[in-house]
Scaffold this active site. Structure first.
Site, PDB file in Angstrom:
ATOM      1  N   CYS A  31       0.777  -1.165   0.114  1.00  0.00           N
ATOM      2  CA  CYS A  31      -0.059   0.004   0.057  1.00  0.00           C
ATOM      3  C   CYS A  31       0.802   1.384   0.084  1.00  0.00           C
ATOM      4  O   CYS A  31       1.541   1.541   0.939  1.00  0.00           O
ATOM      5  CB  CYS A  31      -0.846  -0.047   1.350  1.00  0.00           C
ATOM      6  SG  CYS A  31      -1.973   1.427   1.749  1.00  0.00           S
ATOM      7  N   CYS A  34       0.389   3.744   2.753  1.00  0.00           N
ATOM      8  CA  CYS A  34       0.678   3.204   3.995  1.00  0.00           C
ATOM      9  C   CYS A  34       2.283   3.586   4.311  1.00  0.00           C
ATOM     10  O   CYS A  34       2.602   3.790   5.285  1.00  0.00           O
ATOM     11  CB  CYS A  34       0.491   1.570   4.062  1.00  0.00           C
ATOM     12  SG  CYS A  34      -1.094   1.139   3.783  1.00  0.00           S
TER      13      CYS A  34
END
Length: 107
Positions: A31, A34
């Site tokens: 991600c 993230c």
């Protein structure tokens, strides 16, 4: 205090129940947002050394924790105080948003 990584569901539950202010970052290696959140959390970890615990949960490794927290998108940061969730931030936010949340619950 350095960012901790949840190794098990039980370990995270114990950390959250410790009673202090705990930020739990639910994300995944793949991600991009993230990964962009990680430097922000590292800064917060240094700035609030000892006053706030920050724990990262890899949703691919511990999906039961993500389900318990109601994670629907990543990253999701859940703030726990006194063992209870008090705030949930979904998606990547600028650092001042996280410092504001910490300030609200640290006092």
């Amino acid at each position: 205090m350095a960012i901790q990584h949840a190794e098990s569901a039980e370990g995270l539950r114990e950390k959250v129940k410790s009673g202090g202010l705990v930020l739990v970052d639910y994300g995944a290696e793949w991600c991009a947002p993230c990964r962009n959140l990680t430097p922000i959390l590292e800064d917060l970890s240094r700035e609030y050394d000892g006053a706030v615990s920050i724990v990262k949960v890899d949703c691919d490794e511990l999906p039961e924790l993500a389900a318990e927290a109601g994670v629907m998108g990543m990253p999701t940061v859940v703030v726990y105080k006194g063992g209870q969730p008090v705030e949930k931030l979904v998606g990547l936010s600028p650092k001042p948003v996280y410092t504001g949340v910490i300030s609200r619950y640290l006092n």
